[in-house]
Scaffold this active site. Structure first.
Site, PDB file in Angstrom:
ATOM      1  N   HIS A 146       0.872  -1.180   0.000  1.00 15.41           N
ATOM      2  CA  HIS A 146       0.000   0.000   0.000  1.00 15.41           C
ATOM      3  C   HIS A 146       0.910   1.232   0.000  1.00 15.41           C
ATOM      4  O   HIS A 146       1.606   1.505   0.980  1.00 15.41           O
ATOM      5  CB  HIS A 146      -0.896   0.003   1.237  1.00 15.41           C
ATOM      6  N   ASP A 147       0.886   1.971  -1.124  1.00 16.74           N
ATOM      7  CA  ASP A 147       1.844   3.072  -1.258  1.00 16.74           C
ATOM      8  C   ASP A 147       1.596   4.204  -0.261  1.00 16.74           C
ATOM      9  O   ASP A 147       2.539   4.772   0.298  1.00 16.74           O
ATOM     10  CB  ASP A 147       1.840   3.608  -2.696  1.00 16.74           C
TER      11      ASP A 147
ATOM     12  N   THR B 204      -8.515   9.371   4.295  1.00 19.93           N
ATOM     13  CA  THR B 204      -8.410   8.181   3.466  1.00 19.93           C
ATOM     14  C   THR B 204      -7.317   8.420   2.445  1.00 19.93           C
ATOM     15  O   THR B 204      -6.841   9.556   2.280  1.00 19.93           O
ATOM     16  CB  THR B 204      -9.745   7.873   2.773  1.00 19.93           C
ATOM     17  N   SER B 205      -6.900   7.382   1.749  1.00 21.73           N
ATOM     18  CA  SER B 205      -5.782   7.513   0.809  1.00 21.73           C
ATOM     19  C   SER B 205      -6.018   8.624  -0.203  1.00 21.73           C
ATOM     20  O   SER B 205      -5.098   9.356  -0.582  1.00 21.73           O
ATOM     21  CB  SER B 205      -5.545   6.189   0.076  1.00 21.73           C
TER      22      SER B 205
ATOM     23  N   HIS C 252      -7.608  23.265 -51.083  1.00 15.76           N
ATOM     24  CA  HIS C 252      -7.423  21.884 -51.564  1.00 15.76           C
ATOM     25  C   HIS C 252      -5.963  21.641 -51.957  1.00 15.76           C
ATOM     26  O   HIS C 252      -5.672  20.729 -52.723  1.00 15.76           O
ATOM     27  CB  HIS C 252      -8.339  21.575 -52.757  1.00 15.76           C
TER      28      HIS C 252
ATOM     29  N   SER D 248      19.765  13.988 -43.888  1.00 17.76           N
ATOM     30  CA  SER D 248      19.628  12.591 -44.310  1.00 17.76           C
ATOM     31  C   SER D 248      21.000  11.932 -44.259  1.00 17.76           C
ATOM     32  O   SER D 248      22.008  12.545 -44.635  1.00 17.76           O
ATOM     33  CB  SER D 248      19.066  12.509 -45.731  1.00 17.76           C
TER      34      SER D 248
ATOM     35  N   ARG E 234       8.355  16.138 -35.784  1.00 18.85           N
ATOM     36  CA  ARG E 234       8.267  15.716 -34.382  1.00 18.85           C
ATOM     37  C   ARG E 234       6.992  16.265 -33.739  1.00 18.85           C
ATOM     38  O   ARG E 234       6.313  15.567 -32.990  1.00 18.85           O
ATOM     39  CB  ARG E 234       9.490  16.199 -33.605  1.00 18.85           C
TER      40      ARG E 234
ATOM     41  N   ARG F  10     -16.464   4.522  -6.123  1.00 27.43           N
ATOM     42  CA  ARG F  10     -15.197   4.461  -6.856  1.00 27.43           C
ATOM     43  C   ARG F  10     -14.818   3.020  -7.162  1.00 27.43           C
ATOM     44  O   ARG F  10     -15.301   2.090  -6.528  1.00 27.43           O
ATOM     45  CB  ARG F  10     -14.026   5.139  -6.124  1.00 27.43           C
TER      46      ARG F  10
ATOM     47  N   ARG G 145      -2.035   7.122 -13.876  1.00 21.59           N
ATOM     48  CA  ARG G 145      -0.610   7.347 -13.616  1.00 21.59           C
ATOM     49  C   ARG G 145       0.173   7.512 -14.914  1.00 21.59           C
ATOM     50  O   ARG G 145       1.249   8.106 -14.923  1.00 21.59           O
ATOM     51  CB  ARG G 145      -0.023   6.157 -12.841  1.00 21.59           C
TER      52      ARG G 145
END
Length: 485
Positions: free
Chosen positions: A85-86, A110-111, A158, A288, A302, A328, A337
């Protein structure tokens, strides 16, 4: 052979190892996440003490405050391996660093008190970073638009030659979409609330027990922790988690920005092929490995590549929001995460690369002018007809003369591979003798761009500068965007 400790011996996400800025990578680091958890526990203990909860001493708070960033990750890893349990692993790790507070850390919580509230803080800080970069891109592109507002260029619909526009006016089309992205990011950032102190299923039952049934103090606790954590308001109701619909609202403008960035970079790639505009190309850069002459638009490519990734991440949060059961389920955790940090890291990389491209755009006016000369004669034919009519000519007869000459010129271009010689044909035709001296004026490209320069000026003054005014200090501190690779 590489050792296990060697970072090159295992997979690393390119988002952090290759592309992302140090500040965005730090925002999603363990130091930021677990340091925020400790600050939340500290804020909770402060508020509980302020509202009269017994057992929370000044010495305990002092120890907590002194160890907010003193995280022993080896201890935390051992605790998590043992407890599976983290959150509880870090509760115990914090307690070892602040032993006088060990018994009151996480009291009543609570967590999701730390996990969800920390996410909201981290998301807000991430959006602040992104907005700061986006306004710098808009500012740089606005300056580009102002510089080239009068430079005629061939328009394309176009991707076929159309009526003229200007290089600056085309840039305003990009800026307008970026302004909408800025509006959307601002709205998402400002709409982020705080989960607050709500207990295991959102009923605040544990805090009501701590305060002996005093509803007013529970409400005050929620408000005080929210304020101490830097938020003006918390969500009025929730289950164990804040609604994952919030993640949809947060990620939507980032995916939308991805579409904008992809469109801009694609336009630049098309213009680079025409040799009218190029992204920056460094002195020793290689386009190249085989074709030494090439100047590939790799930065714009990119942007397109990463933007496609950014655009599809909205699907993760949409699906997660749709399958949360009742108060939940935990099937949101592993997905979130990955998807949400990746969205912020990717948007950050795209913005940095886009700023680098925009700041270094190279325009080739002579290439642009040559392309205009090759197409403008066809576009100017209506002007020729109007000029002839003013000299007493018959509109229909003039139209037929132009039609015949245009087809002859088109045959030279398409079938013979020659240059467009329509103007020479018009000059040589006796029918057009009355306007022969006016042809150069009728072919002046600046007479074909309409109100493009005035549109650029009006757009910058009325829309761009007002939107950027709140960020004047960030823009003034802007540094050239440098890419690590």
């Amino acid at each position: 052979m590489s050792s296990v400790a060697d970072p090159n011996a295992k997979y690393q996400s390119p988002l952090t190892s290759r592309y992302a800025s140090p500040e965005m990578a730090a925002n999603f680091s363990n130091n930021k996440r677990f340091g925020t958890w400790r600050r939340l526990w500290y804020n909770l203990a402060q508020a509980e003490k302020q509202l009269g909860l017994p057992g929370i001493t000044d010495e305990a708070l002092e120890e907590m405050s002194a160890n907010l960033d003193n995280i022993d990750y080896e201890v935390a890893a051992a605790e998590e391996k043992r407890r599976r349990h983290d959150v509880m692993a870090h509760v115990h790790t914090f307690g070892l660093a602040a032993p006088k507070a060990a018994g009151i850390i996480h009291l009543g919580a609570t967590s999701c008190f730390v996990t969800d509230n920390a996410d909201l803080i981290i998301f807000r800080d991430a959006m602040d970073l992104l907005i700061g970069k986006l306004v710098c891109v808009i500012d740089s592109l606005a300056r580009f638009a102002e510089t080239y507002k009068d430079l005629p260029t061939l328009g394309f619909t176009h991707f076929q030659p159309a009526q003229l526009t200007t290089v600056g006016k085309r840039a305003t089309l990009w800026i307008q979409e970026l302004l909408w992205d800025l509006r959307n990011m601002q709205r998402a950032r400002n709409d982020l609330g705080f989960r607050g102190v709500k207990g295991t299923t959102g009923t605040q039952a544990s805090f009501l027990a701590l305060f002996n049934g005093d509803h007013d103090k529970v409400e005050q606790l929620d408000e005080l922790v929210t304020e101490l954590s830097g938020f003006s308001e918390c969500y009025p109701v929730c289950g164990q988690t804040y609604s994952r619909k919030i993640d949809v609202d947060f990620l939507s403008p980032l995916s939308s920005f991805g579409a904008t960035a992809h469109r801009i970079a694609t336009d630049i790639r098309l213009l680079a092929n025409l040799k009218e505009i190029e992204e920056p190309f460094e002195k020793d850069q290689i386009g190249s490995s085989a074709m030494a002459y090439k100047r590939n638009p790799m930065r714009s490519e990119r942007i397109c590549s990463l933007s496609r990734h950014l655009m599809v991440l909205i699907g993760d949060v949409l699906q997660t929001a749709s399958v949360q059961w009742l108060e939940r389920t935990l099937d949101d955790s592993a997905n979130r995460r990955i998807s949400i940090p990746e969205a912020c890291l990717t948007a950050d990389i795209v913005l940095t690369t886009l700023q680098n491209v925009v700041e270094g755009l190279v325009v080739y006016p002579q290439v642009i002018a040559r392309r205009i000369r090759s197409e403008l004669p066809f576009m100017a034919t209506e002007n020729f007809i109007m000029a002839m009519v003013k000299k007493g000519g018959d509109r229909q007869e003039c139209h037929e003369q132009i039609r015949v000459l245009s087809h002859q010129a088109a045959d030279v271009v398409k079938m013979q591979g020659g240059d467009n010689d329509l103007i020479e044909r018009v000059r040589a035709c006796e029918y057009f003798a009355p306007i022969r001296d006016e042809l150069d004026a009728l072919l002046d490209p600046s007479t074909f761009i309409g109100r493009a320069p005035q549109q650029v000026d009006g757009f910058i003054v009325k829309h761009v500068r007002p939107a950027l005014t709140p960020y004047a200090s960030a823009i003034a501190a802007k540094k050239p965007a440098e890419l690590s690779v």
